[in-house]
Design a protein around this motif. Structure first.
Motif, PDB file in Angstrom:
ATOM      1  N   ARG A  26       0.822  -1.204   0.000  1.00 34.30           N
ATOM      2  CA  ARG A  26       0.000   0.000   0.000  1.00 34.30           C
ATOM      3  C   ARG A  26       0.861   1.261   0.000  1.00 34.30           C
ATOM      4  NH1 ARG A  26      -5.121   1.166   4.025  1.00 34.30           N
ATOM      5  NH2 ARG A  26      -5.545   3.283   3.319  1.00 34.30           N
ATOM      6  N   TYR A  32      -1.452   7.188  -2.293  1.00 33.50           N
ATOM      7  CA  TYR A  32      -2.491   8.216  -2.153  1.00 33.50           C
ATOM      8  C   TYR A  32      -3.398   7.938  -0.962  1.00 33.50           C
ATOM      9  CZ  TYR A  32      -6.360  11.250  -3.547  1.00 33.50           C
ATOM     10  OH  TYR A  32      -7.335  12.206  -3.567  1.00 33.50           O
ATOM     11  N   SER A  35      -3.364   7.301   4.748  1.00 34.46           N
ATOM     12  CA  SER A  35      -3.625   8.276   5.797  1.00 34.46           C
ATOM     13  C   SER A  35      -4.978   7.945   6.393  1.00 34.46           C
ATOM     14  CB  SER A  35      -3.615   9.712   5.244  1.00 34.46           C
ATOM     15  OG  SER A  35      -4.758   9.939   4.471  1.00 34.46           O
TER      16      SER A  35
ATOM     17  N   ARG B  34     -17.666  15.740  -5.499  1.00 42.98           N
ATOM     18  CA  ARG B  34     -18.129  15.608  -4.127  1.00 42.98           C
ATOM     19  C   ARG B  34     -16.949  15.756  -3.169  1.00 42.98           C
ATOM     20  NH1 ARG B  34     -22.080  13.435  -0.820  1.00 42.98           N
ATOM     21  NH2 ARG B  34     -21.391  11.874   0.678  1.00 42.98           N
ATOM     22  N   ASP B 215      -0.821  15.664  -3.687  1.00 45.16           N
ATOM     23  CA  ASP B 215      -1.856  14.969  -2.903  1.00 45.16           C
ATOM     24  C   ASP B 215      -1.518  13.499  -2.661  1.00 45.16           C
ATOM     25  OD1 ASP B 215      -2.518  13.957  -5.333  1.00 45.16           O
ATOM     26  OD2 ASP B 215      -4.531  14.799  -5.425  1.00 45.16           O
ATOM     27  N   ARG B 219      -1.089  13.904   3.815  1.00 46.45           N
ATOM     28  CA  ARG B 219      -1.687  12.930   4.727  1.00 46.45           C
ATOM     29  C   ARG B 219      -2.920  13.492   5.415  1.00 46.45           C
ATOM     30  NH1 ARG B 219       0.456   9.477   2.139  1.00 46.45           N
ATOM     31  NH2 ARG B 219       2.665   9.030   2.332  1.00 46.45           N
ATOM     32  N   GLY B 220      -3.331  14.659   5.015  1.00 47.36           N
ATOM     33  CA  GLY B 220      -4.566  15.214   5.538  1.00 47.36           C
ATOM     34  C   GLY B 220      -4.500  15.690   6.973  1.00 47.36           C
ATOM     35  N   ASN B 235      -9.872  21.625   2.816  1.00 49.07           N
ATOM     36  CA  ASN B 235      -9.794  20.203   3.122  1.00 49.07           C
ATOM     37  C   ASN B 235     -10.968  19.494   2.466  1.00 49.07           C
ATOM     38  OD1 ASN B 235     -10.496  18.014   5.741  1.00 49.07           O
ATOM     39  ND2 ASN B 235      -8.623  17.909   4.550  1.00 49.07           N
ATOM     40  N   TRP B 237     -13.499  16.822   2.170  1.00 55.08           N
ATOM     41  CA  TRP B 237     -14.000  15.929   3.231  1.00 55.08           C
ATOM     42  C   TRP B 237     -14.293  14.520   2.735  1.00 55.08           C
ATOM     43  CZ3 TRP B 237     -18.937  14.302   2.228  1.00 55.08           C
ATOM     44  CH2 TRP B 237     -19.720  15.119   1.412  1.00 55.08           C
ATOM     45  N   THR B 238     -14.179  14.249   1.447  1.00 53.30           N
ATOM     46  CA  THR B 238     -14.306  12.858   1.003  1.00 53.30           C
ATOM     47  C   THR B 238     -12.948  12.198   0.792  1.00 53.30           C
ATOM     48  OG1 THR B 238     -14.425  13.454  -1.327  1.00 53.30           O
ATOM     49  CG2 THR B 238     -16.502  13.251  -0.156  1.00 53.30           C
ATOM     50  N   THR B 239     -11.962  12.956   0.337  1.00 56.34           N
ATOM     51  CA  THR B 239     -10.642  12.361   0.120  1.00 56.34           C
ATOM     52  C   THR B 239      -9.707  12.623   1.292  1.00 56.34           C
ATOM     53  OG1 THR B 239      -9.736  14.312  -0.949  1.00 56.34           O
ATOM     54  CG2 THR B 239     -10.865  12.740  -2.353  1.00 56.34           C
ATOM     55  N   LYS B 241      -7.840  15.073   1.526  1.00 59.59           N
ATOM     56  CA  LYS B 241      -6.669  15.794   1.038  1.00 59.59           C
ATOM     57  C   LYS B 241      -6.915  17.295   1.039  1.00 59.59           C
ATOM     58  CE  LYS B 241      -4.776  11.842  -0.146  1.00 59.59           C
ATOM     59  NZ  LYS B 241      -3.513  11.326   0.320  1.00 59.59           N
ATOM     60  N   TYR B 495      -9.010  11.486 -10.256  1.00 62.71           N
ATOM     61  CA  TYR B 495      -8.159  10.773  -9.326  1.00 62.71           C
ATOM     62  C   TYR B 495      -7.624   9.529 -10.002  1.00 62.71           C
ATOM     63  CZ  TYR B 495     -10.339  13.835  -5.987  1.00 62.71           C
ATOM     64  OH  TYR B 495     -10.774  14.939  -5.333  1.00 62.71           O
ATOM     65  N   ALA B 498      -8.509   5.410  -6.497  1.00 62.70           N
ATOM     66  CA  ALA B 498      -9.693   5.653  -5.681  1.00 62.70           C
ATOM     67  C   ALA B 498      -9.248   6.116  -4.307  1.00 62.70           C
ATOM     68  CB  ALA B 498     -10.516   4.371  -5.556  1.00 62.70           C
ATOM     69  N   SER B 499     -10.037   6.986  -3.703  1.00 65.51           N
ATOM     70  CA  SER B 499      -9.608   7.560  -2.442  1.00 65.51           C
ATOM     71  C   SER B 499     -10.015   6.706  -1.246  1.00 65.51           C
ATOM     72  CB  SER B 499     -10.197   8.957  -2.292  1.00 65.51           C
ATOM     73  OG  SER B 499     -11.599   8.863  -2.279  1.00 65.51           O
ATOM     74  N   GLU B 500     -10.648   5.563  -1.518  1.00 62.31           N
ATOM     75  CA  GLU B 500     -11.121   4.738  -0.405  1.00 62.31           C
ATOM     76  C   GLU B 500      -9.983   4.237   0.465  1.00 62.31           C
ATOM     77  OE1 GLU B 500     -13.673   3.358  -3.162  1.00 62.31           O
ATOM     78  OE2 GLU B 500     -14.668   5.087  -2.297  1.00 62.31           O
ATOM     79  N   ARG B 501     -10.264   4.188   1.769  1.00 61.94           N
ATOM     80  CA  ARG B 501      -9.233   3.692   2.665  1.00 61.94           C
ATOM     81  C   ARG B 501      -9.665   2.358   3.239  1.00 61.94           C
ATOM     82  NH1 ARG B 501      -9.190   8.893   2.739  1.00 61.94           N
ATOM     83  NH2 ARG B 501      -7.173   9.928   2.533  1.00 61.94           N
TER      84      ARG B 501
END
Lengths: 231, 501
Positions: A26, A32, A35, B34, B215, B219-220, B235, B237-239, B241, B495, B498-501
Motif C-alpha cells: 500500500r 495516495y 492516511s 463531491r 496529494d 496525509r490530511g 480540506n 471531506w471525502t478524500t 486531502k 483521481y 480511488a480515495s477509499e481507505r
C-alpha cells in the motif's frame, strides 16, 4: 493442534507477515490512500474531547507495553518496591481509562453525528469496535488481574520473544484467563486489519517536520548551472 | 542575486462589477466533485463584510500567516515544529464546514415524483454531505451585495482601526457603500501553508511560483488550511486531502490564462511575469510592519535592467520568460505606476497577487451628491484629490486591506488614478488639458505620457496585452523521463487512484 495453538501460534504467524507485506504494497503502490480520513472539518467539538485523549492515552499505554517487552528487567526491578509498583499500575490504569473515555466519545460521535456518519465506512466501524474491545479488555485486566506490569514480563515478554525468535511457545499463554487471552488475540486482529484500514496512518507520523526547511521549492527540471546554491 | 520568475495576477478592483463569472468558471473547472463542492478557489467578496470563510481575516481566531518576534525573526502564528506534531490529533485552528457553509442541493426529483395533490410540488433543500433536508443558513456569497450594510459590515476585521466617527458615517443608510474583492490563492513568496505542512506535501514551483499540494504526499493533517491567512487551502471531506487554487497551471502551460482571468467580464484581471530576488525573501518578510509593502516591492526586480537580465539568465530563468517579464502588465501596475498593492501584507507571506484599490466608491460620493461639498463641478476633481480622507469608503479601511494599515501607498495610488481620470476627462470632454490638471497629475507623481499609458492598459488593453504568458516548454521537461501518453484519456483533476481507505 488445539485452539490455543491456532489462536496464539498460527494466527500471529499469519497476520504479521500479512500486515508487513500488505502495508509495504500500500505504501509503495497506493500511496495516495495512506492516511486517516479526518472528519474534523465536519465535526470539531466532540473530536476535541475524543481524539486527543484517545490518541495520547493509547500511545502512552502502547509505549508501556513496548517497554515491558524490550526492558523486562527494568520493569521488574522498578516494581520491586511496592510504592513504585502501585504508582506504575495506577498510572497505567489511568492512561487506559483516559484512552477508553476518548474512544467512547469517538464512537458516540461517529454514531450520533449525521455528518460524520456520512463519511463513515464499514472498515471505520470495524476498527473502532476492535479498538474499544482492546481498551475495555485492557482496563478490565488491569483491575481484575492486578499487577499486570509484573506478570506481563513473566508471561507475555517470553511468549512474544518466542514468536519473534521463531521458537514459538504458545503454551506460555495457555493458562491465562480468557479475558487476557481476548485482549492479546484482539491485538492480532488489529494487526491484521492494519494495512487495510485507516490504522495505516500510524506509519505516516511526520517526524521529518522537526528538521525540514520551512519552505519547499521544487524545480520541474533543475537548471544545470550553480544548482547547489539554490534551495 | 538569485532571480526567479513568478506568474502573477493583478486585480483592478475599480473595474470589478461583482458578477462572479470568475468563481463559476473556476468551480466548473476544478471544484465540482463531491467533497470539494463547498470550496471556492476563486471567490468574490462584497466588502466591507466578513468574507468567505466567515471572518477569515481574524487571525486571533484562525492563527494564519507569520508573526515577527521581538528579535525580528519570523515564526508561524499557528505552531512551532514541536507543537505542530503535538497537534496532529486535533487541529485547534481549523475552520469548520459551517465557517464556509454546508453545501446543499435540492431534491429536484420530487418535482416529478410527487403524488398528485392540491399543492404545487417543491424541491426541498438537502445537505450535500448527509443527503438529509436542511435549513439553509448560509451559502456561497450569502452576503453578496449586502455586505456593505451594517449587519455584515460591522464585523469586518478591517474596520477595527477605523475611527469611530468614520465607522458611524459608514453605517448611515444613505452612505452605505460596498466594493468587490475577488480572491484566489496568492501563491505567496513566503507561504505559511508550505511551512505548516507536517508531511512536506506543499511546495512552490520555482519556474513560475505556483504553490501546489502533492496529494500523494498529503496525509490530511490540515495544518495548511489553518496556517494560510487567506484561507485559500481547503480540506476535501471525502478524500481527506488538501486542495487549493493551482493558478490553472495546465492552462498556463498551454499558453492560456487561468480560467478566472480568461472569463472575467469586467476585464479586471491581468496576468504576467514578475522577476524577483529569492535571496531577499527572508529579510523582506521580516521587516517592521510599516515597511512591508516597500520591502516586498523592492524584492521585485526591473526586467529592463541589464544587470537583472544578466542575473536572471545566470539563475537559469528561461529567456522567453525574461522577455515576457518586460512586457508584463502586472509589472507596470505594481512597480512602474505603483498603484497595485498586495492583499494584507501584514500576514508576511508576501502575497504575489496584487490589487488596484477601488476608486469608484470614493468618486460616487461626490458625483452622486451623497456627500457633496458645495463646489462647482469643474472643481470637483481638485476638491476630491485634496479631500481623499472624506471619501465614502474610508481610506483607512482600504489601507487595512492592502498596506498593513499604512494609508500612504493607498492614498498615492488613489490620487494617481484620480488624476488620470481628471486628465482624460479634460482631454476627451473639453478637447484640451489645462495647466491645473497637469499640475494635479504632476502632484500625483505622474505625467501626461504615463497617464495615457495607464488609461490604455486599464481600459483598452487587448487580450494579448492583459495576459502575457510565455511558453513553458513543458514538452522538453517531461519527455525525458515520463511517458507522454501516460495520462492520455484522463482529463481535469481525475483521481488516478480511488480515495477509499
Amino acid at each position: 493442534m488445539n485452539w490455543n495453538t491456532i489462536l496464539f501460534l498460527l494466527v500471529p504467524y499469519a497476520v504479521v507477515p500479512l500486515a508487513v507485506v500488505a502495508s509495504a504494497y500500500r505504501l509503495l503502490y497506493r500511496p495516495y490512500t495512506v492516511s486517516s480520513l479526518s472528519s474534523q472539518i465536519l465535526e470539531s467539538r466532540k473530536l476535541f474531547w475524543g481524539s486527543i485523549s484517545f490518541h495520547y492515552g493509547l500511545v502512552l499505554v502502547l509505549t508501556g507495553h513496548l517497554v515491558a517487552l524490550l526492558l523486562p528487567r527494568t520493569i521488574t526491578l522498578w516494581n520491586a518496591e511496592p510504592m513504585r509498583l502501585y504508582l506504575l499500575e495506577a498510572t497505567g490504569l489511568a492512561l487506559g481509562l483516559w484512552a477508553l473515555a476518548g474512544g467512547a466519545v469517538l464512537a458516540w460521535r461517529r454514531y450520533s453525528d449525521p455528518r460524520v456518519r456520512a463519511v463513515t465506512k464499514p472498515a471505520d466501524v470495524l476498527v473502532l469496535v476492535l479498538l474499544v474491545i482492546s481498551m475495555v479488555t485492557g482496563v478490565l485486566t488491569a483491575t481484575l488481574y492486578s499487577f499486570g506490569s509484573s506478570w506481563f514480563t513473566a508471561v507475555f515478554t517470553p511468549y512474544l520473544w518466542s514468536l519473534a525468535t521463531l521458537r514459538p511457545r504458545p503454551d506460555l499463554v495457555a493458562d491465562l484467563p480468557w479475558l487476557v487471552k481476548l485482549h492479546a488475540f484482539n491485538f492480532f486482529l488489529l494487526v491484521a486489519t492494519f494495512p487495510f484500514t485507516r490504522l495505516v496512518h500510524i506509519v505516516t507520523l511526520p517526524l521529518g517536520y522537526l528538521y525540514r526547511p520551512w519552505q519547499l521549492v521544487i524545480w520541474v527540471r533543475r537548471p544545470p548551472r550553480d544548482s547547489a546554491a539554490r534551495r | 542575486m538569485n532571480v526567479r520568475a513568478h506568474m502573477s495576477m493583478m486585480f483592478h478592483l475599480d473595474k470589478c462589477l461583482g458578477c462572479h463569472t470568475c468563481s463559476v468558471a473556476c468551480k466548473n473547472l476544478w471544484t465540482d466533485p463531491r467533497g470539494s463542492e463547498y470550496m471556492w478557489w476563486n471567490n468574490v467578496e462584497t466588502r466591507p463584510g466578513t468574507g468567505y470563510p466567515t471572518l477569515w481575516e481574524d487571525q486571533e481566531h484562525f492563527h494564519g500567516g507569520w508573526v515577527r518576534t521581538r528579535a525580528g525573526e519570523l515564526k508561524l502564528r499557528l505552531h512551532s515544529r514541536v507543537k505542530g506534531l503535538a497537534n496532529l490529533f486535533y487541529n485547534p485552528s481549523l475552520p469548520a464546514i459551517d465557517d464556509y457553509y454546508e453545501p446543499f442541493t435540492f431534491r429536484y426529483q420530487d418535482l416529478f415524483d410527487a403524488p398528485a395533490g392540491t399543492d404545487q410540488p417543491t424541491a426541498i433543500p438537502i445537505s450535500q454531505i448527509t443527503g438529509e433536508p436542511i435549513d439553509i443558513v448560509s451559502g456561497p456569497n450569502w452576503d453578496d451585495d449586502l455586505a456593505g450594510s451594517a449587519i455584515y459590515a460591522r464585523n469586518d476585521p478591517n474596520l477595527e482601526a477605523v475611527a469611530p466617527h468614520v465607522r458611524a458615517q459608514l453605517e448611515e443608510v444613505e452612505r452605505v457603500v460596498f466594493t468587490y474583492v475577488p480572491r484566489i490563492c496568492n501563491h505567496c513568496l513566503n507561504p505559511a501553508c508550505v511551512a505548516a505542512c507536517p508531511s512536506g506535501a506543499i511546495y512552490k514551483r520555482a519556474e513560475d511560483g505556483v504553490v501546489l499540494v502533492n496529494d500523494t504526499k498529503c496525509r490530511g493533517w490540515r495544518m495548511c488550511v489553518a496556517a494560510c491567512p487567506y484561507k485559500k487551502v481547503y480540506n476535501n471531506w471525502t478524500t481527506g486531502k488538501s486542495e487549493k487554487c493551482i493558478l490553472c497551471f495546465p492552462r498556463l502551460e498551454t499558453g492560456q490564462a487561468p480560467g478566472c482571468a480568461h472569463s472575467c467580464v469586467g476585464r479586471i484581471r491581468y496576468v504576467g511575469v514578475l522577476l524577483y530576488d529569492a535571496d531577499k525573501i527572508p529579510s523582506a518578510a521580516s521587516v517592521p510592519a510599516g515597511d512591508l509593502v516597500h520591502s516586498q516591492l523592492s524584492a521585485i526586480l526591473d526586467p529592463h535592467d541589464p544587470k537583472v537580465v544578466a542575473a536572471a539568465e545566470a539563475s537559469g530563468v528561461d529567456p522567453g520568460w525574461i522577455e515576457a517579464a518586460g512586457r508584463s502588465p502586472v509589472y507596470r501596475f505594481v512597480k512602474e505606476w505603483g498603484i497595485a498593492l498586495p492583499l494584507h501584507p501584514e500576514y508576511r507571506t508576501m502575497a504575489m497577487m496584487f490589487y488596484v484599490p477601488p476608486l469608484s466608491p470614493l468618486m460616487s460620493t461626490y458625483e452622486d451628491g451623497l456627500a457633496a461639498p458645495d463646489v462647482h463641478p469643474a472643481h470637483t476633481d481638485f476638491d476630491l484629490s485634496a479631500d481623499l480622507d472624506r471619501a465614502r469608503l474610508p481610506i483607512e479601511y482600504l489601507a487595512n486591506m492592502f498596506s498593513a494599515g499604512d494609508v500612504k501607498p493607498v492614498r498615492a495610488a488613489l490620487a494617481k488614478m484620480m488624476a488620470v481620470r481628471a486628465f482624460k476627462r479634460r482631454e476627451s470632454v473639453e478637447g484640451s488639458v489645462d495647466e491645473a490638471t497637469l499640475e494635479l497629475l504632476h502632484r500625483a507623481g505622474s505625467s501626461a505620457r504615463e497617464a495615457e499609458e495607464m488609461y490604455r492598459l486599464t481600459t483598452l488593453a487587448s487580450f494579448q496585452e492583459r495576459f502575457v504568458i510565455p511558453k513553458y516548454h513543458r514538452e522538453t521537461q517531461i519527455e525525458g523521463h515520463v511517458d507522454p501518453l501516460a495520462h492520455k484519456g484522463s482529463a481535469g483533476r481525475g483521481y488516478l487512484q480511488a480515495s477509499e481507505r
